[in-house]
Design a protein around this motif. Structure first.
Motif, PDB file in Angstrom:
ATOM      1  N   GLY A  37      34.329  54.206  37.788  1.00 53.26           N
ATOM      2  CA  GLY A  37      33.330  53.388  37.479  1.00 53.26           C
ATOM      3  C   GLY A  37      33.723  52.190  36.483  1.00 53.26           C
ATOM      4  N   PHE A  38      34.741  52.666  35.490  1.00 51.82           N
ATOM      5  CA  PHE A  38      35.239  51.792  34.604  1.00 51.82           C
ATOM      6  C   PHE A  38      36.174  50.726  35.318  1.00 51.82           C
ATOM      7  CE2 PHE A  38      39.159  50.669  32.572  1.00 51.82           C
ATOM      8  CZ  PHE A  38      38.861  49.980  31.285  1.00 51.82           C
ATOM      9  N   TRP A  39      37.015  51.127  36.504  1.00 48.41           N
ATOM     10  CA  TRP A  39      37.729  50.441  36.991  1.00 48.41           C
ATOM     11  C   TRP A  39      36.533  49.239  37.909  1.00 48.41           C
ATOM     12  CZ3 TRP A  39      41.930  49.129  35.130  1.00 48.41           C
ATOM     13  CH2 TRP A  39      42.902  49.986  34.141  1.00 48.41           C
ATOM     14  N   ALA A  40      35.720  50.002  38.365  1.00 50.57           N
ATOM     15  CA  ALA A  40      34.841  48.935  39.150  1.00 50.57           C
ATOM     16  C   ALA A  40      34.288  47.919  38.462  1.00 50.57           C
ATOM     17  CB  ALA A  40      33.674  49.740  39.952  1.00 50.57           C
ATOM     18  N   GLY A  41      33.979  48.230  36.934  1.00 51.02           N
ATOM     19  CA  GLY A  41      33.518  47.393  35.959  1.00 51.02           C
ATOM     20  C   GLY A  41      34.677  46.128  35.683  1.00 51.02           C
ATOM     21  N   MET A  42      35.862  46.673  35.749  1.00 48.78           N
ATOM     22  CA  MET A  42      37.090  45.690  35.666  1.00 48.78           C
ATOM     23  C   MET A  42      37.078  44.668  36.750  1.00 48.78           C
ATOM     24  SD  MET A  42      38.620  46.256  32.586  1.00 48.78           S
ATOM     25  CE  MET A  42      36.914  45.670  31.881  1.00 48.78           C
ATOM     26  N   VAL A  43      37.088  45.268  37.742  1.00 48.36           N
ATOM     27  CA  VAL A  43      37.035  44.419  39.019  1.00 48.36           C
ATOM     28  C   VAL A  43      35.678  43.489  38.948  1.00 48.36           C
ATOM     29  CG1 VAL A  43      36.541  44.422  41.621  1.00 48.36           C
ATOM     30  CG2 VAL A  43      38.037  46.081  40.333  1.00 48.36           C
ATOM     31  N   ILE A  44      34.892  43.961  38.572  1.00 51.05           N
ATOM     32  CA  ILE A  44      33.673  42.861  38.335  1.00 51.05           C
ATOM     33  C   ILE A  44      33.906  41.600  37.299  1.00 51.05           C
ATOM     34  CG2 ILE A  44      31.190  42.584  37.606  1.00 51.05           C
ATOM     35  CD1 ILE A  44      30.641  45.408  38.639  1.00 51.05           C
ATOM     36  N   VAL A  45      34.708  41.982  36.291  1.00 56.30           N
ATOM     37  CA  VAL A  45      35.051  41.268  35.283  1.00 56.30           C
ATOM     38  C   VAL A  45      36.006  40.184  36.002  1.00 56.30           C
ATOM     39  CG1 VAL A  45      36.547  40.867  33.094  1.00 56.30           C
ATOM     40  CG2 VAL A  45      34.744  42.778  33.262  1.00 56.30           C
ATOM     41  N   VAL A  46      36.875  40.709  36.662  1.00 53.61           N
ATOM     42  CA  VAL A  46      38.110  39.752  37.502  1.00 53.61           C
ATOM     43  C   VAL A  46      37.295  38.816  38.458  1.00 53.61           C
ATOM     44  CG1 VAL A  46      40.134  39.492  38.938  1.00 53.61           C
ATOM     45  CG2 VAL A  46      40.073  41.302  37.025  1.00 53.61           C
ATOM     46  N   LEU A  47      36.253  39.264  39.167  1.00 50.34           N
ATOM     47  CA  LEU A  47      35.421  38.596  39.850  1.00 50.34           C
ATOM     48  C   LEU A  47      34.499  37.556  39.238  1.00 50.34           C
ATOM     49  CD1 LEU A  47      34.358  38.533  42.831  1.00 50.34           C
ATOM     50  CD2 LEU A  47      32.350  39.930  42.173  1.00 50.34           C
ATOM     51  N   GLY A  48      34.373  37.410  37.865  1.00 49.64           N
ATOM     52  CA  GLY A  48      33.623  36.623  37.372  1.00 49.64           C
ATOM     53  C   GLY A  48      34.612  35.162  37.137  1.00 49.64           C
ATOM     54  N   GLY A  49      35.717  35.731  36.945  1.00 48.18           N
ATOM     55  CA  GLY A  49      36.836  34.695  36.505  1.00 48.18           C
ATOM     56  C   GLY A  49      37.014  33.964  37.977  1.00 48.18           C
ATOM     57  N   VAL A  50      37.237  34.819  39.148  1.00 49.19           N
ATOM     58  CA  VAL A  50      37.507  34.438  40.322  1.00 49.19           C
ATOM     59  C   VAL A  50      36.276  33.215  41.043  1.00 49.19           C
ATOM     60  CG1 VAL A  50      37.568  34.644  43.007  1.00 49.19           C
ATOM     61  CG2 VAL A  50      38.816  35.906  41.189  1.00 49.19           C
ATOM     62  N   VAL A  51      34.975  33.882  40.675  1.00 49.04           N
ATOM     63  CA  VAL A  51      33.889  33.090  40.991  1.00 49.04           C
ATOM     64  C   VAL A  51      33.772  31.580  40.036  1.00 49.04           C
ATOM     65  CG1 VAL A  51      31.071  32.988  40.866  1.00 49.04           C
ATOM     66  CG2 VAL A  51      32.461  34.967  41.900  1.00 49.04           C
ATOM     67  N   GLY A  52      34.057  31.713  38.770  1.00 48.81           N
ATOM     68  CA  GLY A  52      33.965  30.857  37.996  1.00 48.81           C
ATOM     69  C   GLY A  52      34.893  29.438  38.391  1.00 48.81           C
ATOM     70  N   ALA A  53      36.214  30.083  38.750  1.00 47.08           N
ATOM     71  CA  ALA A  53      37.098  29.069  39.320  1.00 47.08           C
ATOM     72  C   ALA A  53      36.875  28.452  40.399  1.00 47.08           C
ATOM     73  CB  ALA A  53      38.555  29.924  39.308  1.00 47.08           C
ATOM     74  N   ALA A  54      36.144  29.286  41.421  1.00 51.89           N
ATOM     75  CA  ALA A  54      35.731  28.601  42.867  1.00 51.89           C
ATOM     76  C   ALA A  54      34.815  27.806  42.413  1.00 51.89           C
ATOM     77  CB  ALA A  54      35.360  29.976  43.694  1.00 51.89           C
ATOM     78  N   MET A  55      33.783  27.939  41.661  1.00 46.87           N
ATOM     79  CA  MET A  55      32.922  26.901  41.433  1.00 46.87           C
ATOM     80  C   MET A  55      33.223  25.780  41.011  1.00 46.87           C
ATOM     81  SD  MET A  55      29.457  29.488  40.304  1.00 46.87           S
ATOM     82  CE  MET A  55      28.514  28.053  39.956  1.00 46.87           C
ATOM     83  N   ARG A  56      34.267  25.875  39.995  1.00 48.55           N
ATOM     84  CA  ARG A  56      34.917  24.695  39.254  1.00 48.55           C
ATOM     85  C   ARG A  56      35.598  23.829  40.396  1.00 48.55           C
ATOM     86  NH1 ARG A  56      39.848  24.090  35.544  1.00 48.55           N
ATOM     87  NH2 ARG A  56      39.319  21.513  34.700  1.00 48.55           N
ATOM     88  N   ALA A  57      36.203  24.656  41.279  1.00 48.56           N
ATOM     89  CA  ALA A  57      36.971  23.777  42.333  1.00 48.56           C
ATOM     90  C   ALA A  57      35.930  23.436  43.351  1.00 48.56           C
ATOM     91  CB  ALA A  57      37.770  24.765  43.128  1.00 48.56           C
ATOM     92  N   ALA A  58      34.592  23.595  43.388  1.00 47.88           N
ATOM     93  CA  ALA A  58      33.642  23.038  44.359  1.00 47.88           C
ATOM     94  C   ALA A  58      32.964  21.840  43.344  1.00 47.88           C
ATOM     95  CB  ALA A  58      32.605  24.179  44.656  1.00 47.88           C
TER      96      ALA A  58
END
Length: 83
Positions: A37-58
């Protein structure tokens, strides 16, 4: 920071919100001693960065030239070393 509109974009708010949720998930599972569960949370943290970067690119983020730091850096002369 308040005068520069730093982070006041949909991309920034969305990325930070997703990362915050990921930190909360990781923290809860860390307390419960559940490594998966901890590592799943860390994946969500990284996903936040990816989503933010994708939205900025959009186009939902602040344009690079709008930030005052970039304006100052563009007008400065490079420092020279004289020895």
């Amino acid at each position: 920071m308040a005068g520069s509109s730093h982070g006041h974009t949909p991309a920034a708010w969305t990325g930070v919100t997703i990362a915050f949720i990921g930190f909360c998930v990781a923290g809860a599972f860390m307390v419960m001693a559940e490594p998966l569960g901890f590592w799943a949370g860390m994946v969500i943290v990284v996903l936040g960065g990816v989503v933010g970067a994708a939205m900025r690119a959009a186009g939902l983020g602040q344009p690079k030239g709008a930030h005052p730091v970039h304006k100052v850096a563009a007008t400065r002369e490079p420092a020279s070393v004289e020895g």
